[in-house]
Design a protein around this motif. Structure first.
Motif, PDB file in Angstrom:
ATOM      1  N   LYS A  88       0.821  -1.198   0.000  1.00 54.95           N
ATOM      2  CA  LYS A  88       0.000   0.000   0.000  1.00 54.95           C
ATOM      3  C   LYS A  88       0.860   1.254   0.000  1.00 54.95           C
ATOM      4  CE  LYS A  88      -3.810  -2.190   2.549  1.00 54.95           C
ATOM      5  NZ  LYS A  88      -4.655  -2.139   3.770  1.00 54.95           N
ATOM      6  N   ALA A  89       0.221   2.370  -0.302  1.00 56.01           N
ATOM      7  CA  ALA A  89       0.860   3.690  -0.255  1.00 56.01           C
ATOM      8  C   ALA A  89      -0.231   4.713   0.073  1.00 56.01           C
ATOM      9  CB  ALA A  89       1.527   4.033  -1.583  1.00 56.01           C
ATOM     10  N   LEU A  90       0.182   5.928   0.365  1.00 56.70           N
ATOM     11  CA  LEU A  90      -0.755   7.015   0.640  1.00 56.70           C
ATOM     12  C   LEU A  90      -1.086   7.761  -0.644  1.00 56.70           C
ATOM     13  CD1 LEU A  90      -2.207   9.130   2.516  1.00 56.70           C
ATOM     14  CD2 LEU A  90      -0.005  10.338   2.581  1.00 56.70           C
ATOM     15  N   LYS A  91      -2.376   8.022  -0.845  1.00 59.32           N
ATOM     16  CA  LYS A  91      -2.821   8.921  -1.900  1.00 59.32           C
ATOM     17  C   LYS A  91      -3.544  10.084  -1.234  1.00 59.32           C
ATOM     18  CE  LYS A  91      -5.877   9.377  -5.923  1.00 59.32           C
ATOM     19  NZ  LYS A  91      -6.846   8.687  -6.816  1.00 59.32           N
ATOM     20  N   ALA A  92      -3.114  11.299  -1.502  1.00 58.53           N
ATOM     21  CA  ALA A  92      -3.758  12.479  -0.923  1.00 58.53           C
ATOM     22  C   ALA A  92      -4.085  13.452  -2.047  1.00 58.53           C
ATOM     23  CB  ALA A  92      -2.868  13.133   0.121  1.00 58.53           C
ATOM     24  N   THR A  93      -5.276  14.045  -1.981  1.00 64.45           N
ATOM     25  CA  THR A  93      -5.771  14.868  -3.084  1.00 64.45           C
ATOM     26  C   THR A  93      -6.087  16.288  -2.612  1.00 64.45           C
ATOM     27  OG1 THR A  93      -6.777  12.887  -4.042  1.00 64.45           O
ATOM     28  CG2 THR A  93      -7.463  15.030  -4.926  1.00 64.45           C
ATOM     29  N   SER A  95      -7.660  20.015  -2.662  1.00 68.22           N
ATOM     30  CA  SER A  95      -8.899  20.559  -3.220  1.00 68.22           C
ATOM     31  C   SER A  95      -9.134  21.929  -2.617  1.00 68.22           C
ATOM     32  CB  SER A  95     -10.091  19.646  -2.917  1.00 68.22           C
ATOM     33  OG  SER A  95     -10.300  19.535  -1.521  1.00 68.22           O
ATOM     34  N   GLY A  96      -9.535  22.877  -3.445  1.00 69.34           N
ATOM     35  CA  GLY A  96      -9.780  24.233  -2.965  1.00 69.34           C
ATOM     36  C   GLY A  96      -8.554  24.793  -2.272  1.00 69.34           C
ATOM     37  N   GLN A  97      -8.724  25.247  -1.027  1.00 70.58           N
ATOM     38  CA  GLN A  97      -7.611  25.784  -0.248  1.00 70.58           C
ATOM     39  C   GLN A  97      -6.965  24.722   0.644  1.00 70.58           C
ATOM     40  OE1 GLN A  97      -6.400  28.994  -0.649  1.00 70.58           O
ATOM     41  NE2 GLN A  97      -7.795  28.787  -2.390  1.00 70.58           N
ATOM     42  N   ASN A  98      -7.328  23.478   0.458  1.00 71.59           N
ATOM     43  CA  ASN A  98      -6.757  22.377   1.228  1.00 71.59           C
ATOM     44  C   ASN A  98      -5.658  21.712   0.418  1.00 71.59           C
ATOM     45  OD1 ASN A  98      -6.198  20.077   2.757  1.00 71.59           O
ATOM     46  ND2 ASN A  98      -8.043  19.001   2.039  1.00 71.59           N
ATOM     47  N   HIS A  99      -4.411  21.784   0.895  1.00 66.49           N
ATOM     48  CA  HIS A  99      -3.325  21.164   0.139  1.00 66.49           C
ATOM     49  C   HIS A  99      -3.032  19.738   0.574  1.00 66.49           C
ATOM     50  CE1 HIS A  99      -1.221  22.199   3.702  1.00 66.49           C
ATOM     51  NE2 HIS A  99      -0.579  23.265   3.306  1.00 66.49           N
ATOM     52  N   ALA A 100      -3.995  19.096   1.259  1.00 62.96           N
ATOM     53  CA  ALA A 100      -3.963  17.660   1.554  1.00 62.96           C
ATOM     54  C   ALA A 100      -2.757  17.277   2.399  1.00 62.96           C
ATOM     55  CB  ALA A 100      -4.012  16.847   0.260  1.00 62.96           C
ATOM     56  N   GLU A 101      -2.623  17.917   3.555  1.00 71.77           N
ATOM     57  CA  GLU A 101      -1.511  17.554   4.437  1.00 71.77           C
ATOM     58  C   GLU A 101      -1.855  16.308   5.246  1.00 71.77           C
ATOM     59  OE1 GLU A 101       0.927  20.408   6.787  1.00 71.77           O
ATOM     60  OE2 GLU A 101       0.103  19.317   8.528  1.00 71.77           O
ATOM     61  N   CYS A 102      -0.906  15.380   5.321  1.00 69.88           N
ATOM     62  CA  CYS A 102      -0.994  14.205   6.176  1.00 69.88           C
ATOM     63  C   CYS A 102       0.219  14.235   7.099  1.00 69.88           C
ATOM     64  CB  CYS A 102      -1.016  12.926   5.366  1.00 69.88           C
ATOM     65  SG  CYS A 102      -2.482  12.756   4.313  1.00 69.88           S
ATOM     66  N   SER A 103      -0.012  14.025   8.401  1.00 71.11           N
ATOM     67  CA  SER A 103       1.069  14.213   9.366  1.00 71.11           C
ATOM     68  C   SER A 103       1.054  13.135  10.431  1.00 71.11           C
ATOM     69  CB  SER A 103       0.960  15.591  10.025  1.00 71.11           C
ATOM     70  OG  SER A 103      -0.263  15.699  10.742  1.00 71.11           O
ATOM     71  N   GLN A 104       2.187  13.053  11.135  1.00 67.71           N
ATOM     72  CA  GLN A 104       2.330  12.106  12.238  1.00 67.71           C
ATOM     73  C   GLN A 104       3.231  12.725  13.292  1.00 67.71           C
ATOM     74  OE1 GLN A 104       4.410   7.769  13.148  1.00 67.71           O
ATOM     75  NE2 GLN A 104       3.527   8.090  11.130  1.00 67.71           N
ATOM     76  N   VAL A 163       8.135  15.506  17.440  1.00 66.43           N
ATOM     77  CA  VAL A 163       8.201  16.344  16.250  1.00 66.43           C
ATOM     78  C   VAL A 163       7.089  15.902  15.294  1.00 66.43           C
ATOM     79  CG1 VAL A 163       9.560  16.882  14.183  1.00 66.43           C
ATOM     80  CG2 VAL A 163      10.672  16.838  16.416  1.00 66.43           C
ATOM     81  N   THR A 164       6.475  16.848  14.625  1.00 73.76           N
ATOM     82  CA  THR A 164       5.475  16.521  13.609  1.00 73.76           C
ATOM     83  C   THR A 164       6.144  16.410  12.244  1.00 73.76           C
ATOM     84  OG1 THR A 164       3.690  17.637  14.799  1.00 73.76           O
ATOM     85  CG2 THR A 164       3.368  17.271  12.435  1.00 73.76           C
ATOM     86  N   VAL A 165       6.058  15.242  11.649  1.00 75.67           N
ATOM     87  CA  VAL A 165       6.522  15.076  10.265  1.00 75.67           C
ATOM     88  C   VAL A 165       5.286  15.089   9.375  1.00 75.67           C
ATOM     89  CG1 VAL A 165       8.598  13.815  10.889  1.00 75.67           C
ATOM     90  CG2 VAL A 165       6.513  12.552  10.441  1.00 75.67           C
ATOM     91  N   TYR A 166       5.414  15.686   8.206  1.00 72.36           N
ATOM     92  CA  TYR A 166       4.234  15.860   7.367  1.00 72.36           C
ATOM     93  C   TYR A 166       4.600  15.775   5.899  1.00 72.36           C
ATOM     94  CZ  TYR A 166       6.084  20.567   6.628  1.00 72.36           C
ATOM     95  OH  TYR A 166       6.893  21.627   6.294  1.00 72.36           O
ATOM     96  N   THR A 167       3.578  15.546   5.112  1.00 73.41           N
ATOM     97  CA  THR A 167       3.699  15.630   3.660  1.00 73.41           C
ATOM     98  C   THR A 167       2.433  16.296   3.150  1.00 73.41           C
ATOM     99  OG1 THR A 167       4.057  14.369   1.614  1.00 73.41           O
ATOM    100  CG2 THR A 167       2.695  13.337   3.309  1.00 73.41           C
ATOM    101  N   HIS A 168       2.542  17.060   2.089  1.00 72.78           N
ATOM    102  CA  HIS A 168       1.346  17.663   1.489  1.00 72.78           C
ATOM    103  C   HIS A 168       1.587  17.957   0.019  1.00 72.78           C
ATOM    104  CE1 HIS A 168       2.931  21.812   1.267  1.00 72.78           C
ATOM    105  NE2 HIS A 168       3.334  21.703   2.524  1.00 72.78           N
ATOM    106  N   TYR A 176      -1.198  13.372  -5.060  1.00 68.05           N
ATOM    107  CA  TYR A 176       0.181  12.914  -4.915  1.00 68.05           C
ATOM    108  C   TYR A 176       0.180  11.626  -4.095  1.00 68.05           C
ATOM    109  CZ  TYR A 176       0.184  14.706  -0.096  1.00 68.05           C
ATOM    110  OH  TYR A 176      -0.096  14.917   1.230  1.00 68.05           O
ATOM    111  N   PHE A 177       1.250  10.843  -4.259  1.00 67.95           N
ATOM    112  CA  PHE A 177       1.373   9.565  -3.571  1.00 67.95           C
ATOM    113  C   PHE A 177       2.645   9.569  -2.736  1.00 67.95           C
ATOM    114  CE2 PHE A 177      -1.032   8.991  -7.420  1.00 67.95           C
ATOM    115  CZ  PHE A 177      -2.081   8.160  -7.053  1.00 67.95           C
ATOM    116  N   VAL A 178       2.584   8.920  -1.575  1.00 66.15           N
ATOM    117  CA  VAL A 178       3.730   8.847  -0.664  1.00 66.15           C
ATOM    118  C   VAL A 178       3.868   7.421  -0.174  1.00 66.15           C
ATOM    119  CG1 VAL A 178       4.717   9.669   1.514  1.00 66.15           C
ATOM    120  CG2 VAL A 178       3.394  11.230   0.088  1.00 66.15           C
TER     121      VAL A 178
END
Length: 582
Positions: A88-93, A95-104, A163-168, A176-178
């Motif tokens: 599996k992998a992450l797919k984030a999309t 939309s509008g003013q949301n740049h699809a940040e995923c964090s941990q 620490v917060t690590v994130y991707t967007h 985008y896929f991570v």
């Protein structure tokens, strides 16, 4: 290049300034990773390294869906394709003013250094860490159709335990896929499995081979973050992917190549060797009839309001004439050419005769592939072969000296490299190979276009980046420069000159008249000042390169038709300057 007079889609101009912020981080990670320690040196401290060096990120490969991750506005999901590793992998999309940040939120130790990396694909992708207690970090890459690795590092503060690590992604861009997120460093109490030295790579094989280079590829190791290539036992290349091109070889010589895999724990043993013998050098690639300093012009095979020309009417100042454009067929990767009746030729034979006449006059006539609305896609072995075969067939049919790559909707560096090397193997050392990437494509060596240029450096004639329709961008000094200035031309050219291209492979691409592009027109005087600044160190603005590049190839314009519309003012001014460079 524009098939119509208007500029490129508005988002590129709108992004010019905002992308500059993220690009500063990208420039910091453009260099290839240094070769890993030798296996012997690694084993000497293996026990301590394995115990201390762990991935503090949880569910790093998204095998447990979004467990341990939080995605803004439900913008992310675990998918089974595409994946870099595992299932599996992450797919984030966005939309509008949301740049699809995923964090941990990861647990860390104070006063410790962590190496942050992930593999990304698709739209603009960012990777970063905040709340470090020192300097927060981020890096990014333009959209890409192939997996590529982002990496950076951070140091925690004296009292930092998480620490917060994130991707967007980015506003208005595609999903985008991570995959395989790594935060390597001391265990902060969260616990995880130790990092192990990766398995030895298998399947090493040689591909296209010239008198001076060879393409190598291998089966990737699942936990590797990088690979080191050895030639006769000596390190000659490092790469994050499972293929590379080794250059600097001697003709008619046998070499043994091996590859090792590495990650934070160390380096594997070397693979089984593959033996390669280079062929005889039949003259070397000298760019065909391209002179040391050359002027390139794009000739329009359509009528969009600029002066309609036949090739015979193109100014003699131009050394390379790029016929625009090839067309896609229903076969992926395959190209064809259709002469437009609007340009005035009574027959294809008449057009071919003009090509022959230009070549007899010492000019190179090439076929440009792409343009703003070009749909050619090379993203598989089959499409790479289709591209090479069809491009070579057109060269034979029409007499073209080579091809120009002007794909403005992204390219896959792995398969475009294969396509161009197959074409070079067919066409021989006189192939003229040029590129016309957009400004954003050459901001970082991690971008697919820049990677492709470096991959084919030994057969590449010139990269004429388009210094227009972009807005403000970063220069090689990390400062933002406004489009249309001499600093914009010189500071952005510096990225290519210091990023691995030879000076002879760098040209300045600008519109021939204000009507030739949506934005970014500069007077011939500014172009000439930029050429002098880069080649001689004179005529500079606020930015002055740390050294001069007298071998600079020259300049390019869109188009010979718009130049003719303006009375050939551009070519009559810039041509003599290019041809008088040192």
């Amino acid at each position: 290049m524009d098939r119509v007079r208007q500029g490129r889609p508005g988002f590129r101009r709108r992004f010019g300034a905002v992308l500059a912020v993220g690009a500063a981080s990208a420039l910091a990670v453009t260099a290839l990773a240094a070769p890993a320690q030798s296996a012997d040196a690694t084993r000497a401290g293996a026990a301590a390294d394995v115990q201390a060096d762990v991935n503090v990120a949880k569910n790093a490969g998204f095998e447990s869906d979004l467990s341990d991750w939080t995605c803004a506005s439900n913008s992310g999901a675990a998918v089974t394709s595409p994946v870099h590793g595992g299932a599996k992998a992450l797919k984030a999309t966005p939309s509008g003013q949301n740049h699809a940040e995923c964090s941990q939120l990861v647990k860390v130790k104070p006063n410790s250094t962590y190496k942050l990396s992930s593999w990304v694909q698709g739209g603009y992708a960012y990777l970063g860490a905040r709340g470090t207690g020192t300097t927060d970090v981020s890096t990014w890459t333009p959209g890409t159709s192939a997996w590529q690795q982002l990496s950076t590092s951070f140091t925690t503060g004296a009292n930092t335990t998480s620490v917060t690590v994130y991707t967007h992604g980015w506003y208005g861009q595609s999903a985008y896929f991570v995959d395989d997120v790594n935060v390597f460093g001391p265990d902060g109490g969260g616990g995880t499995d130790p990092v192990e030295i990766p398995a030895v790579p298998t399947g090493l094989k040689a591909g296209a081979t010239t008198a001076k280079s060879v393409d190598l590829s291998w089966t990737p190791s699942s936990t590797a973050t990088g690979y080191t290539v050895y030639r006769d036992g000596a390190k000659v290349a490092s790469t994050s992917g499972a293929s590379t091109t080794v250059t600097g070889l001697a003709p008619e010589t046998t070499y043994d190549f091996q590859v090792s895999a590495s990650n934070a724990a160390g380096e594997s043993a070397k693979s089984a060797a593959v033996s390669v013998r280079t062929p005889k050098d039949d003259g070397g690639n000298d760019g065909g009839t391209v002179p040391k300093h050359a002027l390139t012009g794009y000739w329009q095979n359509f009528n969009n309001g600029a002066t309609v020309q036949k090739l015979r009417d193109v100014s003699s100042q131009y050394d390379i004439i790029a016929v625009s454009f090839a067309d896609a067929t229903t076969t992926p990767g395959q190209i064809t050419f259709n002469l437009d009746p609007a340009v005035g030729y009574t027959s294809v034979a008449d057009f071919k005769a003009d090509i022959a006449a230009k070549k007899a006059a010492g000019k190179s006539v090439i076929l440009s592939v792409g343009g703003e609305k070009g749909t050619i896609s090379v993203n598989s072995d089959a499409s790479a072969t289709a591209f090479a075969n069809s491009a070579y067939a057109l060269m034979q049919e029409y007499g073209f000296n080579g091809v120009d790559i002007d794909l403005e909707n992204g390219l896959n560096p792995t398969y475009m490299t294969k396509a161009l090397r197959q074409l070079a193997a067919k066409a021989g050392p006189k192939l003229v190979l040029t590129m016309a990437p957009q400004t954003i494509d050459m901001q970082s060596t991690s971008g697919g276009y820049f990677q492709t240029a470096l991959n084919v450096k030994d057969i590449l004639t010139v990269v004429n980046m388009q210094y227009y329709n972009s807005g403000s961008m970063l220069g090689c000094d990390g400062k933002v420069y406004s489009q249309g200035s001499v600093d914009f031309l010189t500071a952005l050219a510096c990225i290519q000159l210091e990023g691995g291209l030879d000076a002879s492979q760098v040209g300045i691409g600008v519109p021939a008249s204000p009507r030739g592009a949506g934005s970014g027109y500069v007077s011939p005087t500014i172009v000439n000042n930029a050429l002098d600044c880069l080649a001689r160190g004179t005529g500079c603005g606020q930015f002055k390169p740390s050294k001069t590049y007298p071998g600079l190839r020259g300049a390019m314009t869109w188009s010979t038709n718009w130049d003719a519309t303006a009375g050939s003012a551009w070519s009559n001014a810039v041509g003599p300057k290019v041809h008088s460079l040192p």
